[in-house]
Design a protein around this motif. Structure first.
Motif, mmCIF file in Angstrom:
data_model
loop_
_atom_site.group_PDB
_atom_site.id
_atom_site.type_symbol
_atom_site.label_atom_id
_atom_site.label_comp_id
_atom_site.label_asym_id
_atom_site.label_seq_id
_atom_site.Cartn_x
_atom_site.Cartn_y
_atom_site.Cartn_z
ATOM 1 N N GLY A 18 16.859 8.999 -110.337
ATOM 2 C CA GLY A 18 17.424 10.246 -111.218
ATOM 3 C C GLY A 18 19.037 9.834 -111.587
ATOM 4 O O GLY A 18 19.201 10.300 -112.688
ATOM 5 N N GLN A 19 19.648 9.119 -110.667
ATOM 6 C CA GLN A 19 20.882 8.985 -111.036
ATOM 7 C C GLN A 19 21.113 7.940 -112.177
ATOM 8 O O GLN A 19 22.156 8.095 -112.701
ATOM 9 N N ALA A 20 19.959 6.933 -112.352
ATOM 10 C CA ALA A 20 20.115 5.796 -113.251
ATOM 11 C C ALA A 20 19.858 6.597 -114.630
ATOM 12 O O ALA A 20 20.588 6.352 -115.569
ATOM 13 N N VAL A 21 18.984 7.649 -114.560
ATOM 14 C CA VAL A 21 18.429 8.296 -115.845
ATOM 15 C C VAL A 21 19.918 8.995 -116.259
ATOM 16 O O VAL A 21 20.169 9.004 -117.229
ATOM 17 N N HIS A 22 20.515 9.780 -115.369
ATOM 18 C CA HIS A 22 21.469 10.680 -115.657
ATOM 19 C C HIS A 22 22.615 9.818 -116.124
ATOM 20 O O HIS A 22 23.142 10.245 -117.280
ATOM 21 N N HIS A 23 22.878 8.480 -115.633
ATOM 22 C CA HIS A 23 23.872 7.702 -116.086
ATOM 23 C C HIS A 23 23.713 7.322 -117.590
ATOM 24 O O HIS A 23 24.453 7.447 -118.378
ATOM 25 N N ALA A 24 22.443 7.023 -117.769
ATOM 26 C CA ALA A 24 21.830 6.591 -119.332
ATOM 27 C C ALA A 24 22.048 7.661 -120.205
ATOM 28 O O ALA A 24 22.473 7.470 -121.476
ATOM 29 N N LEU A 25 21.589 8.893 -119.683
ATOM 30 C CA LEU A 25 21.728 10.043 -120.904
ATOM 31 C C LEU A 25 23.332 10.114 -120.832
ATOM 32 O O LEU A 25 23.765 10.690 -122.146
ATOM 33 N N THR A 26 24.160 9.970 -119.919
ATOM 34 C CA THR A 26 25.740 10.329 -120.265
ATOM 35 C C THR A 26 26.142 9.323 -121.110
ATOM 36 O O THR A 26 26.870 9.564 -122.137
ATOM 37 N N ALA A 27 25.534 8.076 -120.816
ATOM 38 C CA ALA A 27 26.132 6.983 -121.880
ATOM 39 C C ALA A 27 25.519 7.036 -123.290
ATOM 40 O O ALA A 27 26.181 6.651 -124.126
ATOM 41 N N LEU A 28 24.568 7.959 -123.386
ATOM 42 C CA LEU A 28 23.963 8.392 -124.763
ATOM 43 C C LEU A 28 24.834 9.610 -125.472
ATOM 44 O O LEU A 28 24.402 9.958 -126.517
ATOM 45 N N GLY A 29 25.614 9.990 -124.766
ATOM 46 C CA GLY A 29 26.468 11.349 -125.087
ATOM 47 C C GLY A 29 25.883 12.628 -124.825
ATOM 48 O O GLY A 29 26.563 13.610 -125.084
ATOM 49 N N TYR A 30 25.025 12.640 -123.689
ATOM 50 C CA TYR A 30 24.554 13.989 -123.234
ATOM 51 C C TYR A 30 25.372 14.565 -122.166
ATOM 52 O O TYR A 30 24.827 14.510 -120.939
ATOM 53 N N ASP A 31 26.414 14.803 -122.645
ATOM 54 C CA ASP A 31 27.431 15.236 -121.326
ATOM 55 C C ASP A 31 27.211 16.442 -120.846
ATOM 56 O O ASP A 31 27.682 17.024 -119.592
ATOM 57 N N GLU A 32 26.235 17.339 -121.241
ATOM 58 C CA GLU A 32 25.900 18.661 -120.767
ATOM 59 C C GLU A 32 24.868 18.481 -119.441
ATOM 60 O O GLU A 32 24.470 19.262 -118.877
ATOM 61 N N VAL A 33 24.385 17.153 -119.392
ATOM 62 C CA VAL A 33 23.607 17.145 -118.174
ATOM 63 C C VAL A 33 24.338 16.609 -117.053
ATOM 64 O O VAL A 33 25.098 15.810 -116.865
ATOM 65 N N LYS A 34 23.772 17.648 -115.996
ATOM 66 C CA LYS A 34 24.565 17.614 -114.888
ATOM 67 C C LYS A 34 23.920 16.959 -113.411
ATOM 68 O O LYS A 34 24.688 16.403 -112.585
ATOM 69 N N GLN A 35 22.636 16.922 -113.626
ATOM 70 C CA GLN A 35 21.733 16.237 -112.494
ATOM 71 C C GLN A 35 20.533 16.187 -113.373
ATOM 72 O O GLN A 35 19.924 16.641 -113.983
ATOM 73 N N VAL A 36 19.870 14.785 -112.579
ATOM 74 C CA VAL A 36 18.550 14.501 -112.989
ATOM 75 C C VAL A 36 17.787 14.060 -111.825
ATOM 76 O O VAL A 36 18.437 13.343 -111.000
ATOM 77 N N LYS A 37 16.617 14.656 -111.623
ATOM 78 C CA LYS A 37 15.587 14.443 -110.533
ATOM 79 C C LYS A 37 14.346 13.824 -111.071
ATOM 80 O O LYS A 37 13.906 14.218 -112.059
ATOM 81 N N VAL A 38 13.976 12.726 -110.540
ATOM 82 C CA VAL A 38 12.681 12.187 -110.989
ATOM 83 C C VAL A 38 11.751 12.300 -110.075
ATOM 84 O O VAL A 38 12.058 11.984 -108.697
ATOM 85 N N GLY A 39 10.439 12.364 -110.543
ATOM 86 C CA GLY A 39 9.584 12.594 -109.261
ATOM 87 C C GLY A 39 8.171 12.131 -110.029
ATOM 88 O O GLY A 39 8.137 11.661 -111.138
ATOM 89 N N LYS A 40 7.062 12.432 -109.430
ATOM 90 C CA LYS A 40 5.704 11.946 -109.604
ATOM 91 C C LYS A 40 4.897 13.233 -110.168
ATOM 92 O O LYS A 40 5.071 14.112 -109.681
#
Lengths: 82, 82
Positions: A18-40
């Protein structure tokens, strides 16, 4: 019958994916994203048992195999096969 | 706002993880299981944008990063943060 199962980390467990995806989204300019959780997410097709039986057995499947209940929680719904 | 995103393989794409889980469930005695599909489930917390804007931007996130649209399809819902 179709069981739709969600497996997610319990609170307090580090979700590195989740942290990795959050980081990647921020790098793409999606600053509105505050947290990401990844599950199955799993879909299990079941035949030849009653709904009551299926409820019990899907719960067992989650406990035994599909979720690691030390760090993950699960929830599921049962429905007629689509 | 909370976006709940499901990413699953498109029809016809080989789901090896699903096959592995199916095999394992059969080995555990769950013969009623006829098919298993494994996908991803993500929760993305969003702040500071309107719902309309969020709809568009989550769609973009899926297209750019969260799903591989060659082999995967995605769907999402937006709701007030729980």
């Amino acid at each position: 019958m179709l069981a739709k199962i969600h497996v997610t980390y319990k609170k307090g467990v580090l979700d590195t994916q989740g942290q990795a995806v959050h980081h990647a989204l921020t790098a793409l300019g999606y600053d509105e994203v505050k947290q990401v959780k990844v599950g199955k997410y799993m879909e299990v097709h079941i035949e030849g048992v009653s709904e009551e039986e299926a409820k019990v057995r899907v719960r067992e499947m989650c406990e035994k195999l599909l979720a690691n209940t030390v760090i993950e929680s699960y929830r599921y719904t049962l429905s007629a096969t689509e």
